[in-house]
Design an enzyme around this catalytic site. Structure first.
Site, PDB file in Angstrom:
ATOM      1  N   HIS A   1       0.800  -1.231   0.000  1.00  0.00           N
ATOM      2  CA  HIS A   1       0.000   0.000   0.000  1.00  0.00           C
ATOM      3  C   HIS A   1       0.829   1.277   0.000  1.00  0.00           C
ATOM      4  CE1 HIS A   1      -3.993  -1.841   0.937  1.00  0.00           C
ATOM      5  NE2 HIS A   1      -3.229  -2.776   1.494  1.00  0.00           N
TER       6      HIS A   1
ATOM      7  N   LYS B   1       0.741  14.378   1.730  1.00  0.00           N
ATOM      8  CA  LYS B   1      -0.609  14.701   1.233  1.00  0.00           C
ATOM      9  C   LYS B   1      -0.783  16.212   1.025  1.00  0.00           C
ATOM     10  CE  LYS B   1      -2.677  10.697   3.632  1.00  0.00           C
ATOM     11  NZ  LYS B   1      -3.307   9.855   2.598  1.00  0.00           N
TER      12      LYS B   1
ATOM     13  N   LYS C   1      -8.547  14.018   5.137  1.00  0.00           N
ATOM     14  CA  LYS C   1      -7.730  12.798   5.109  1.00  0.00           C
ATOM     15  C   LYS C   1      -6.705  12.946   6.221  1.00  0.00           C
ATOM     16  CE  LYS C   1      -6.733  13.952   0.725  1.00  0.00           C
ATOM     17  NZ  LYS C   1      -6.819  12.895  -0.276  1.00  0.00           N
ATOM     18  N   ARG C   2      -5.929  11.883   6.504  1.00  0.00           N
ATOM     19  CA  ARG C   2      -4.886  12.013   7.510  1.00  0.00           C
ATOM     20  C   ARG C   2      -3.965  13.178   7.161  1.00  0.00           C
ATOM     21  NH1 ARG C   2      -4.602   8.079  11.745  1.00  0.00           N
ATOM     22  NH2 ARG C   2      -2.658   9.163  12.180  1.00  0.00           N
TER      23      ARG C   2
ATOM     24  N   LYS D   1     -14.824   8.612  -3.453  1.00  0.00           N
ATOM     25  CA  LYS D   1     -16.046   8.920  -2.688  1.00  0.00           C
ATOM     26  C   LYS D   1     -16.610  10.276  -3.088  1.00  0.00           C
ATOM     27  CE  LYS D   1     -14.006   6.233   0.946  1.00  0.00           C
ATOM     28  NZ  LYS D   1     -13.092   6.231   2.099  1.00  0.00           N
TER      29      LYS D   1
ATOM     30  N   THR E   1      -8.574   6.821  -1.812  1.00  0.00           N
ATOM     31  CA  THR E   1      -9.916   6.300  -2.051  1.00  0.00           C
ATOM     32  C   THR E   1     -10.972   7.376  -1.795  1.00  0.00           C
ATOM     33  OG1 THR E   1      -9.697   5.334   0.157  1.00  0.00           O
ATOM     34  CG2 THR E   1      -9.535   3.828  -1.706  1.00  0.00           C
TER      35      THR E   1
HETATM   36  C1  Z57 Z   1      -2.520   3.538   4.764  1.00  0.00           C
HETATM   37  O1  Z57 Z   1      -3.700   4.083   5.101  1.00  0.00           O
HETATM   38  C2  Z57 Z   1      -2.135   3.419   3.433  1.00  0.00           C
HETATM   39  C3  Z57 Z   1      -0.941   2.838   3.130  1.00  0.00           C
HETATM   40  C4  Z57 Z   1      -0.114   2.383   4.139  1.00  0.00           C
HETATM   41  O2  Z57 Z   1       1.051   1.801   3.832  1.00  0.00           O
HETATM   42  C5  Z57 Z   1      -0.516   2.512   5.463  1.00  0.00           C
HETATM   43 BR1  Z57 Z   1       0.584   1.872   6.792  1.00  0.00          BR
HETATM   44  C6  Z57 Z   1      -1.707   3.079   5.781  1.00  0.00           C
HETATM   45  C7  Z57 Z   1      -3.081   3.887   2.379  1.00  0.00           C
HETATM   46  C8  Z57 Z   1      -2.446   4.649   1.229  1.00  0.00           C
HETATM   47  O3  Z57 Z   1      -1.734   5.750   1.724  1.00  0.00           O
HETATM   48  C9  Z57 Z   1      -3.528   5.097   0.273  1.00  0.00           C
HETATM   49  O4  Z57 Z   1      -2.980   5.741  -0.852  1.00  0.00           O
HETATM   50  C10 Z57 Z   1      -4.357   3.903  -0.203  1.00  0.00           C
HETATM   51  O5  Z57 Z   1      -5.474   4.344  -0.950  1.00  0.00           O
HETATM   52  C11 Z57 Z   1      -4.850   3.107   0.986  1.00  0.00           C
HETATM   53  O6  Z57 Z   1      -3.775   2.751   1.828  1.00  0.00           O
HETATM   54  C12 Z57 Z   1      -5.557   1.838   0.565  1.00  0.00           C
HETATM   55  O7  Z57 Z   1      -4.794   1.107  -0.338  1.00  0.00           O
END
Ligand code: Z57
Length: 838
Positions: free
Chosen positions: A373, A572, A566-567, A681, A677
């Site tokens: 991810h 970001k 978002k976080r 939305k 994501t």
């Molecule tokens: C997290 O929320 C995501 C990746 C990570 O390695 C960790 Br730890 C936490 C997120 C990504 O930052 C997003 O870009 C992605 O859409 C989401 O994971 C789901 O794949």
């Protein structure tokens, strides 16, 4: 003990089978029964919390009958199951979702009204289940919804944290973290005190010879008990109700050690108990950051070992040969957090079940799939060898053996490349030595996937490049993320969902999102556009009320609502957004009153949590609030600009915010956001987006068309050179951004010193996130947004067109791709009318 009822007595069970309510009267009866018996209250003592509890219990009863039947059906058919291992499940509220998925929300609404309650108020009593940080945890929740809706035999496995993600309060413009007491009353979980597993930690490994064979025996130094808690996951418009099993930690052997207690050693007895309970006490609040804490590794092993024991136990009931394990079991690793599962399965097969190493390893690698991810280096998990050795001595030996055999095969295939071995080794030869979890996950899985096209290409060409050479490209694949339209459209935006249904031939689009394409032929329909615009406006009014209630600031719902939720993370780039807001403020201030009258009013809305230890992210929150404090009371500006920070952004707030956005911001430095994501939305709810060419933004553009999205900024392929130039060339800052910095330094938004590090990150420390490089393009693109928004008719048409082309981004499509490409599993057809028969 055989717990199954003998055949002759089963007749009585069948005669007395439970029938769930189907109408208003049946529902009311159940609510009253739960209020009066389960809750021991009455109509003279029934507040909204009691109404929520009783409604939830009524639906829970219903789900649990479906849940039981689903499990019976899956056991009887004995086909391959999917196990989704995730340390995070960001579920949000359950009641609204359960009512909609079983198709009885209207029944409940009417019933509750007759009993004296408004359903919206009842639903709001529920506390979010917030067992996750952000995108990764919410993706897991969307996947569970799709797995159930598509009738896949699937289980989620996670940890039952006592405290989920902290509650955020904003005090004097700063984030303050407050514990999340979500378990006070949770009707959605079923404790399974009979489903427990003893989990070992520490100790040593001894060799023993049994029948001429040497085996390793792990003598534990500590044992902790895992207790299962089950959460039913209802599919939409199907009886399939899957299971999410969450493990809770407990001292093994009862409440506390009575031996110690009676001998007067109270303290150590209580300490043992507390040490055990600490394992599942709290979710680590970091998103995209790994900090290598021992307790985190304990959490990971505890959860993985309990889950695997459970999976293996279930497999063994079918009395098949071990070689059939991968035909019955697919395990998906959500990021590297559950990677120890690979080692644990190898340990079970070799040490406990006595299989040969190679045979076991073939089974293991055929069973696992790994989803990556992130490419951010600070998020890639590495554990010090010494820590693994101490906590899991046998696992470290197995990791060394896995690495040895792997490196031997690499050496054979690449005899002339000595450096290759160093680069791909699962053990990093650093000081101290580290276990590279992503490499272990790749070596132990048969498929590795990224979460959007760009991201999947990036992992193949950067962090995992060598592994593509070793295994060939077919081991690596892409599954672009998606979201469930049930929660993120039907539940969050019921009026829009209804309007869409009226043009798409009913609610089928909620199960086949490509049917949204039928909207396109209505784009020119004036009445349709008007109704669409009215719904957006009403959603903005609702958000404006929330803003007034929570911040005291009055915003005009006719303004352009510009949202970034978002976080909070430097990659970001909320800092880019707030610098842009300051730039807008300065431009407005420089105008004459006449010029100002021609400007478009805007509300800049921010929301999101910073990891408690992430100092820079907290400074960004403080700057946003400081800018708001000045701008929002500036009488020259009035409605032309408001800056809002929404406290405690979470899933249920997202459900209110997404439908109320005109434009949302997805502006990460190119190449850093794996997918994103929330972009999906927002578009699905009829908002446009401004974004960089990053993550899923690229595929969203391809689907909805370039004219319906506001793209800006440098491309991922240029990032490396730009960073290099910042550090080794002369680095000049964008002149407009420089003015913004000067204004901050003048003290316009409070003590300049508070923000000096944010400015220095750009001016002095190489601007790693390319804020200055992208600033001009960002500002220009926001001007295009303003111009486009002035033509409301065209704007609405863009929104409708975009929604009509969003079918691809349903998590149903993702799950079908995983099922086909990675898991090799098929859905279980359900006969809606059969109750006892499989
Ligand atoms: C997290 O929320 C995501 C990746 C990570 O390695 C960790 Br730890 C936490 C997120 C990504 O930052 C997003 O870009 C992605 O859409 C989401 O994971 C789901 O794949």
């Amino acid at each position: 003990v055989e717990a199954s009822i003998p055949e002759p007595q089963r007749e009585a069970w069948k005669r007395n089978q439970i029938t769930s309510f189907t109408d208003k009267d049946g529902f009311e009866k159940e609510v009253v029964r739960h209020v009066e018996t389960t809750l021991a209250r009455s109509m003279f003592n029934c507040d909204e919390i009691a109404a929520y509890s009783a409604t939830s219990l009524a639906f829970r009863d219903r789900l649990i009958t479906h849940w039981n039947r689903t499990q019976q059906r899956q056991t009887y058919r004995d086909t391959k199951r999917v196990y989704y291992l995730s340390l995070e499940f960001l579920m949000g509220r359950a009641l609204d979702n359960a009512m909609l998925n079983v198709g009885l929300k209207n029944v409940a609404q009417d019933g509750l009204a007759e009993l004296g309650f408004r359903i919206e108020d009842v639903v709001k009593q529920e506390h979010d289940a917030a067992l996750g940080n952000g995108g990764l945890g919410r993706l897991a929740a969307c996947f569970l919804d799709s797995l159930a809706t598509l009738n896949f035999p699937a289980w989620g496995y996670g940890l039952r944290y006592r405290y989920g993600i902290f509650k955020q309060e904003i005090i004097d413009g700063y984030q303050v973290e407050v514990p999340d007491y979500w378990l006070d009353f949770n009707p959605w979980e079923f404790p399974r005190h009979d489903v427990t597993v003893d989990i070992q930690f520490f100790g040593q490994v001894n060799k023993k010879t049994v029948g001429g064979k040497t085996i390793s025996v792990w003598e534990a130094g500590e044992i902790v008990q895992a207790v299962a808690y089950d959460v039913p996951i209802p599919g939409y418009d199907t009886p399939t109700t899957n299971n999410l099993r969450l493990w809770s930690s407990k001292a093994s052997g009862g409440e506390f050690d009575f031996q110690k207690f009676n001998s007067g050693d109270y303290e150590s007895s209580v300490a043992d108990q507390q040490r055990a309970e600490t394992i599942s006490a709290v979710l680590y609040p970091n998103d995209n950051l790994e900090r290598g804490k021992e307790l985190r590794l304990k959490q990971q092993y505890f959860w993985v070992a309990a889950s695997l024991y459970d999976i293996v136990r279930r497999f063994k009931k079918s009395r098949r040969s071990w070689n059939e394990f991968p035909d019955q079991v697919a395990i998906q690793l959500n990021d590297t957090h559950p990677t120890l599962a690979i080692v644990e399965l190898q340990r079970i097969l070799v040490d406990i079940e006595g299989l040969e190493w190679d045979n076991a390893w073939e089974i293991v690698t055929s069973t696992f799939g790994y989803t990556n991810h992130t490419v951010l280096p600070e998020a890639l998990e590495k554990w010090p060898v010494g820590l693994v050795q101490h906590l899991l001595p046998r696992h470290l030996q197995i990791i060394y053996d896995i690495n040895l055999f792997f490196l031997q095969s690499v050496e054979k295939a690449f005899p002339d490349d000595r450096d290759m071995l160093r680069r791909v080794s699962i053990i990093e030869e650093s000081q101290p030595k580290m276990v590279r979890m992503a490499f272990l996950a790749i070596v132990g899985s048969h498929k590795v996937n990224g979460v959007a096209e760009l991201h999947s290409d990036l992992i193949k060409t950067t962090i995992f490049k060598d592994f593509v050479e070793i295994y060939g490209p077919d081991k690596f694949t892409n599954v672009t993320n998606g979201i469930t339209p049930r929660r993120w459209l039907h539940q969050a935006n019921p009026r829009l969902s209804e309007l869409i249904a009226s043009k798409c031939g009913g609610n089928d689009f909620l199960k086949d999102l490509t049917l949204l394409n039928q909207l396109e032929k209505h784009v020119e329909d004036k009445q349709f556009r008007k109704e669409w615009a009215e719904i957006k406006y009403a959603n903005k009014v609702r958000l404006a009320k929330h803003i007034k209630d929570t911040t005291g600031v009055v915003v005009n719902p006719a303004s352009l609502f510009d949202v970034q939720v978002k976080r909070i993370h430097e990659y970001k780039r909320q800092q880019l957004n707030i610098f842009g807001v300051i730039h807008r403020y300065l431009s407005l201030k420089a105008m004459t009153p006449d010029q100002r009258k021609k400007q478009l009013p805007r509300v800049s809305i921010f929301g999101g949590k910073a990891a408690p230890g992430y100092w820079m992210a907290k400074q960004i929150i403080h700057l946003i609030n400081s800018v708001g404090a000045v701008v929002n009371k500036d009488e020259d500006i009035g409605d032309l600009l408001k800056v809002i920070f929404l406290e405690d952004y979470n899933v249920s707030k997202a459900e209110m915010i997404c439908p109320a956005s005109d434009i949302s911001e997805h502006i990460s430095t190119a190449g850093t956001e794996a997918s994103g994501t929330s972009n999906m939305k927002f578009v699905l709810n009829g908002g446009l987006i401004i974004g960089t060419c990053d993550g899923a933004n690229i595929e969203i553009t391809r689907e909805i068309g370039e004219s319906n999205i506001f793209l800006f900024g440098n491309l991922s392929e240029d990032v490396e050179d730009l960073r290099h130039a910042h550090t080794y060339g002369s680095h000049t800052i964008d002149s407009d951004l420089d003015k913004v910095f000067n204004e901050i330094e003048k003290g316009t938004f409070g003590t300049p010193h508070d923000f000096s590090a944010m400015i220095a990150a750009v001016r002095q420390h190489g601007d790693y996130y390319l804020v200055s490089d992208d600033f001009h393009s960002y500002i220009e693109t926001h001007q295009l947004v303003d111009e486009a928004y002035r033509n409301q008719d065209e704007w609405i048409a863009k929104c409708i067109t975009s929604v009509s082309r969003m079918g691809f981004f349903t998590s149903d499509r993702c799950i079908n791709e995983y099922a086909e490409e990675i898991w090799n599993v098929e859905p279980l057809a359900v006969d809606r009318h059969s109750i006892w028969g499989p």
